[in-house]
Each structure stands twice: as structure tokens, then as C-alpha cells.
Design an enzyme around this catalytic site. Structure first.
Site, short mmCIF file in Angstrom:
data_model
loop_
_atom_site.label_atom_id
_atom_site.label_comp_id
_atom_site.label_asym_id
_atom_site.label_seq_id
_atom_site.Cartn_x
_atom_site.Cartn_y
_atom_site.Cartn_z
N GLY A 98 0.80 -1.22 0.00
CA GLY A 98 0.00 0.00 0.00
C GLY A 98 0.83 1.26 0.00
O GLY A 98 0.31 2.36 0.18
N LYS A 99 2.14 1.13 -0.26
CA LYS A 99 3.02 2.30 -0.19
C LYS A 99 2.74 3.32 -1.29
O LYS A 99 2.74 4.52 -1.03
CB LYS A 99 4.49 1.87 -0.21
N HIS A 126 -1.85 2.43 -11.87
CA HIS A 126 -1.36 3.64 -11.22
C HIS A 126 -1.85 4.88 -11.95
O HIS A 126 -2.28 5.86 -11.32
CB HIS A 126 0.17 3.64 -11.17
N GLU A 154 8.51 10.82 -17.30
CA GLU A 154 9.15 9.51 -17.24
C GLU A 154 10.62 9.67 -17.58
O GLU A 154 10.98 9.92 -18.73
CB GLU A 154 8.46 8.55 -18.22
#
Length: 318
Positions: free
Chosen positions: A152-153, A191, A203
Site C-alpha cells: 500500500g506504499k 497507477h 518519465e
């Protein structure tokens, strides 16, 4: 006045001196004393209405007190800040706590991250607010979120920045190729789908340059993928690594830590918790574990906050 939702019909009985109207941002009540209360829509737009003067200290759509269902849509706070509905003097009130948040303490913790009030049942709030809302972190401020796989980070790191009007997402992993790695491509897509539409994405493996130039808020995801790419660039994955490979990697690590220390932004970084007593079965795995462990300690030493995510819960590390 009792309202079931921000889309509820405007009541016919409005006290003298008050007005109630539906707006693109939700149901707004203008009080007799000039105060403005907004019950925000979960899909409130993140841009101001046309014709609003950006230099106006109190634009006509600015509210004094905003109610936001932060369980349904916490990113609404960031959208309203970006749109100018929420300003420096606006009190944001977090409502909607239920079984989806595991405790009142966790609900209050999240509200604080977003600069929102989490009032108790029956508490009286005035509009305009007499109490200043809790402040949320501003740069320079660094938070390191560590945890194991699927702990869950990343969700915690994203959650911390949902109240920000401008967020730069620094993705250091390789671009996904669905043909070669469907699992990685699926995780990247998940995500992206979680992030608000107005967040910008960069990116690049050059995290140090991004941190050096950034202002506002930055989500750095993640330190582990950055290190893996840096080790590859330095030739450390090769069977015969160059003699200066570790020296080159150390220079990159030093540059990243220096940029982290000097950044003027509100930065939240995700990293991997490695080791925990397990000895990697390969030499390369042990090398990666050792370097990431060192890097985590260096970043943690330069952070205002370090938290551990495990089983979806968050534990602050003093």
C-alpha cells in the site's frame, strides 16, 4: 439545512438574506453576512470558470467553507484548490467517514494531510470559519514512504498529494511494453488510472535533475526502480562489471541525495523495504539489497517524515 447530496434540489424555504444555487463545483449557500459555503460535487472541475480574473483576491466562485466527501473523492480538494474555489483562507471540512476508512483516527490523519478539518459529530462550524484550518505540508518538505511489495506504499504516497493543486509525477521505471511484460504494463495502467487527470507525468531516470528544478508537489515513484536503472547504466548487472562501476553508482547516489536535500518542493518518494532478514539467493540480488538499504537510510536522514506501509496501514517512523 439538511442536504443529502450536492446535487440535491435547491430547497424552496430559504431564510431571508440567504441564497442557494447549484454551481459546477457543487451546491453553494451565500449567507446574509457575505459568507459562502459550498457542498462540493465529487466530480468538481479542476479549472476556474471563464472570465475570472486570476489576480482577484476573492473571486466570485471562492468559498469560505467547503464540505468535501473525502472518502468518495479526496482528489476533489486538489481540484477545488486548482480551480480557485479553495483559497488560503478557505476552511475545508472532511465528511463522509464510514467503513471504507478503518478508524476515526485514520480519517483525521488523512484530513490533516489535505489541510482539512475533521470535525466531531455535533461540532458547530461557523462560516466564515473562526478557526484557521490545519496547515498541510509545503515545500521544502520531504516524505519517504517505504514498504514491501503490495503493502500500500504507492497508494499512501498518492493519497498524501490529493489535496495539491499542482503535482508532478516522477516515474523512474521503464516504459511499459504490453507485449513483453503484461504484468508491468497492467500495474502502470492501474497507477495512471488512480491519479487525478491534471497531474503531470515525467518519465525519466534523471530524478536528480527533476528534483533540483521542481517546485509545488512531486511524487517520486520509485527509488527502487531508479536504483535498478542506475545500476544497469553503470554496468553492475554485467557478468564482468567495469572496475569503476561502484564508483560511478556512488556518484549517482550522492547526486540524488543532494538533490533530495536541496529540493524546494513538497516531495513524497516511494521506496522498497528490502532485506528483513531474508538473504537474496543471487549475488546481484544481494548487491541491489545492500545499495537500496544504504540509499533508503541516506534519504531518510534528509526527510521530515518517514513512514512504513504494511498491509495497507501506515506506521510513522520517528
Amino acid at each position: 439545512m439538511s442536504l443529502s447530496s450536492p446535487d440535491a434540489p435547491v430547497p424552496n424555504l430559504v431564510p431571508d438574506g440567504y441564497s442557494v444555487a447549484q454551481t459546477p463545483y457543487g451546491l453553494r449557500v451565500d449567507g446574509a453576512d457575505g459568507g459562502r459555503l459550498l457542498y462540493a460535487r465529487p466530480d468538481a472541475p479542476a479549472e476556474p470558470p471563464e472570465g475570472v480574473d486570476p489576480g482577484d483576491p476573492r473571486p466570485p466562485h471562492r468559498a469560505d467553507l467547503v464540505l468535501v466527501d473525502v472518502v468518495e473523492s479526496p482528489e476533489t480538494i486538489g481540484a477545488l484548490r486548482r480551480a480557485g474555489v479553495v483559497g488560503l483562507t478557505t476552511a475545508v471540512v472532511a465528511v463522509g467517514g464510514d467503513h471504507r476508512v478503518h478508524s476515526p483516527a485514520e480519517f483525521a490523519r488523512r484530513a490533516r494531510l489535505w489541510g482539512a478539518l475533521a470535525p466531531s459529530d455535533g461540532q458547530e462550524l461557523r462560516c466564515p470559519p473562526s478557526a484557521w484550518p490545519p496547515s498541510r505540508p509545503h515545500g521544502p518538505y520531504r516524505v519517504l514512504v517505504t514498504g514491501g511489495a503490495r503493502s500500500g506504499k504507492s497508494a499512501e504516497a498518492e493519497r498524501r498529494l490529493l489535496g495539491e493543486p499542482e503535482v508532478l509525477y516522477l516515474a523512474t521505471g521503464p516504459a511499459p511494453d504490453p507485449e513483453e511484460d503484461r504484468s508491468w504494463a497492467r500495474r502502470v495502467a492501474e497507477h495512471r488510472a488512480r491519479r487525478p487527470s491534471w497531474w503531470r507525468t515525467v518519465e525519466t531516470p534523471d530524478a536528480a535533475s527533476v528534483l533540483a528544478e521542481a517546485d509545488g508537489a512531486v511524487l517520486f515513484d520509485c527509488v527502487g526502480t531508479w536504483l535498478a536503472r542506475a545500476m544497469e547504466d553503470c554496468g553492475m548487472w554485467a557478468e564482468q562489471a567495469p572496475a569503476d562501476a561502484e564508483e560511478r553508482l556512488a556518484a549517482r547516489v550522492d547526486a540524488l541525495v543532494a538533490a533530495w536535500r536541496a529540493s524546494g518542493a513538497y516531495v513524497v518518494a516511494v521506496t522498497n523495504e528490502v532485506g528483513s532478514g531474508v538473504v537474496p539467493p543471487t549475488a546481484s540480488g544481494g548487491l541491489f539489497r545492500d545499495w537500496l538499504g544504504r540509499l533508503n537510510q541516506l534519504l531518510a536522514a534528509e526527510s521530515e517524515e518517514v513512514v512504513l506501509a504494511t498491509a495497507g496501514r501506515v506506521v510513522p517512523l520517528p
